[in-house]
Write a protein that holds these residues in place. Sequence first.
Motif, mmCIF file in Angstrom:
data_model
loop_
_atom_site.group_PDB
_atom_site.id
_atom_site.type_symbol
_atom_site.label_atom_id
_atom_site.label_comp_id
_atom_site.label_asym_id
_atom_site.label_seq_id
_atom_site.Cartn_x
_atom_site.Cartn_y
_atom_site.Cartn_z
ATOM 1 N N SER A 162 0.832 -1.199 0.000
ATOM 2 C CA SER A 162 0.000 0.000 0.000
ATOM 3 C C SER A 162 0.871 1.255 0.000
ATOM 4 O O SER A 162 0.580 2.219 -0.709
ATOM 5 N N GLU A 163 1.936 1.226 0.776
ATOM 6 C CA GLU A 163 2.831 2.382 0.861
ATOM 7 C C GLU A 163 3.468 2.670 -0.492
ATOM 8 O O GLU A 163 3.535 3.823 -0.923
ATOM 9 N N GLN A 164 3.953 1.638 -1.161
ATOM 10 C CA GLN A 164 4.589 1.818 -2.474
ATOM 11 C C GLN A 164 3.572 2.306 -3.499
ATOM 12 O O GLN A 164 3.859 3.211 -4.284
ATOM 13 N N ALA A 165 2.384 1.722 -3.488
ATOM 14 C CA ALA A 165 1.347 2.121 -4.441
ATOM 15 C C ALA A 165 0.976 3.590 -4.239
ATOM 16 O O ALA A 165 0.895 4.353 -5.211
ATOM 17 N N GLN A 166 0.766 4.015 -2.998
ATOM 18 C CA GLN A 166 0.390 5.402 -2.732
ATOM 19 C C GLN A 166 1.516 6.368 -3.100
ATOM 20 O O GLN A 166 1.268 7.427 -3.673
ATOM 21 N N ARG A 167 2.748 5.996 -2.789
ATOM 22 C CA ARG A 167 3.889 6.859 -3.114
ATOM 23 C C ARG A 167 3.995 7.055 -4.626
ATOM 24 O O ARG A 167 4.099 8.175 -5.124
ATOM 25 N N ASP A 168 3.938 5.954 -5.377
ATOM 26 C CA ASP A 168 4.042 6.034 -6.835
ATOM 27 C C ASP A 168 2.839 6.755 -7.437
ATOM 28 O O ASP A 168 2.976 7.534 -8.381
ATOM 29 N N LEU A 169 1.661 6.501 -6.879
ATOM 30 C CA LEU A 169 0.442 7.127 -7.369
ATOM 31 C C LEU A 169 0.482 8.643 -7.166
ATOM 32 O O LEU A 169 0.123 9.408 -8.066
ATOM 33 N N LEU A 170 0.933 9.091 -6.005
ATOM 34 C CA LEU A 170 1.023 10.530 -5.750
ATOM 35 C C LEU A 170 2.055 11.183 -6.669
ATOM 36 O O LEU A 170 1.831 12.284 -7.180
ATOM 37 N N GLU A 171 3.155 10.512 -6.908
ATOM 38 C CA GLU A 171 4.174 11.050 -7.815
ATOM 39 C C GLU A 171 3.617 11.187 -9.236
ATOM 40 O O GLU A 171 3.774 12.236 -9.881
ATOM 41 N N LEU A 172 2.952 10.156 -9.718
ATOM 42 C CA LEU A 172 2.361 10.215 -11.057
ATOM 43 C C LEU A 172 1.273 11.281 -11.114
ATOM 44 O O LEU A 172 1.202 12.051 -12.083
ATOM 45 N N THR A 173 0.440 11.365 -10.096
ATOM 46 C CA THR A 173 -0.632 12.360 -10.083
ATOM 47 C C THR A 173 -0.067 13.775 -10.129
ATOM 48 O O THR A 173 -0.571 14.623 -10.864
ATOM 49 N N ARG A 174 0.996 14.015 -9.382
ATOM 50 C CA ARG A 174 1.630 15.347 -9.420
ATOM 51 C C ARG A 174 2.142 15.658 -10.828
ATOM 52 O O ARG A 174 1.982 16.780 -11.316
ATOM 53 N N THR A 175 2.751 14.683 -11.476
ATOM 54 C CA THR A 175 3.242 14.891 -12.842
ATOM 55 C C THR A 175 2.095 15.182 -13.796
ATOM 56 O O THR A 175 2.166 16.110 -14.606
ATOM 57 N N LEU A 176 1.027 14.398 -13.699
ATOM 58 C CA LEU A 176 -0.135 14.614 -14.572
ATOM 59 C C LEU A 176 -0.760 15.983 -14.318
ATOM 60 O O LEU A 176 -1.199 16.658 -15.263
ATOM 61 N N LEU A 177 -0.797 16.413 -13.061
ATOM 62 C CA LEU A 177 -1.296 17.748 -12.721
ATOM 63 C C LEU A 177 -0.409 18.829 -13.340
ATOM 64 O O LEU A 177 -0.903 19.774 -13.964
ATOM 65 N N ASP A 178 0.893 18.689 -13.158
ATOM 66 C CA ASP A 178 1.846 19.676 -13.678
ATOM 67 C C ASP A 178 1.742 19.819 -15.195
ATOM 68 O O ASP A 178 1.937 20.895 -15.738
ATOM 69 N N GLU A 179 1.434 18.722 -15.869
ATOM 70 C CA GLU A 179 1.362 18.728 -17.331
ATOM 71 C C GLU A 179 -0.032 19.074 -17.854
ATOM 72 O O GLU A 179 -0.261 19.087 -19.061
ATOM 73 N N GLY A 180 -0.969 19.331 -16.952
ATOM 74 C CA GLY A 180 -2.306 19.727 -17.361
ATOM 75 C C GLY A 180 -3.165 18.592 -17.893
ATOM 76 O O GLY A 180 -4.165 18.821 -18.568
ATOM 77 N N LEU A 181 -2.792 17.367 -17.578
ATOM 78 C CA LEU A 181 -3.538 16.209 -18.071
ATOM 79 C C LEU A 181 -4.689 15.818 -17.153
ATOM 80 O O LEU A 181 -5.635 15.164 -17.595
ATOM 81 N N VAL A 182 -4.592 16.187 -15.894
ATOM 82 C CA VAL A 182 -5.660 15.925 -14.922
ATOM 83 C C VAL A 182 -5.819 17.143 -14.031
ATOM 84 O O VAL A 182 -4.972 18.029 -13.987
ATOM 85 N N ARG A 183 -6.927 17.147 -13.309
ATOM 86 C CA ARG A 183 -7.130 18.067 -12.203
ATOM 87 C C ARG A 183 -7.667 17.211 -11.066
ATOM 88 O O ARG A 183 -8.064 16.067 -11.291
ATOM 89 N N VAL A 184 -7.643 17.741 -9.867
ATOM 90 C CA VAL A 184 -8.177 16.990 -8.732
ATOM 91 C C VAL A 184 -9.260 17.806 -8.057
ATOM 92 O O VAL A 184 -9.264 19.031 -8.104
#
Length: 106
Positions: A71-93
């Motif tokens: 769970s820790e690894q999944a959340q860490r990787d997921l947050l990193e990817l989400t931040r990248t997608l946010l920075d690139e304008g591909l998603v919003r939260v």
Amino acid sequence: MLLNDPSNTYPIKSKNVAWKVLDGESVVLNLDSGVYFTLDMTGTAVWERIDGATSLEEIGRGLCEQFEVTSEQAQRDLLELTRTLLDEGLVRVTDDTSTAPGTQRA
């Protein structure tokens, strides 16, 4: 920032994004900038779960089941990817699941 509360953070694909899955990986195109991104199998699993109604916490649980990671690894990787997608304008939260827009799928 909403990313501090994965149970109440719902990522939504941006409206001006087109994407296609090819052999388990995704190509995501930002229609505003013309820049495209590739996602590996894990990134594609995340991308396909981003619907504005599924929280980051729920996406993380799905990754644990699909890829047999902690769970820790999944959340860490997921947050990193989400931040990248946010920075690139591909998603919003959001913390509001009532507005989950669709996106174009090529």
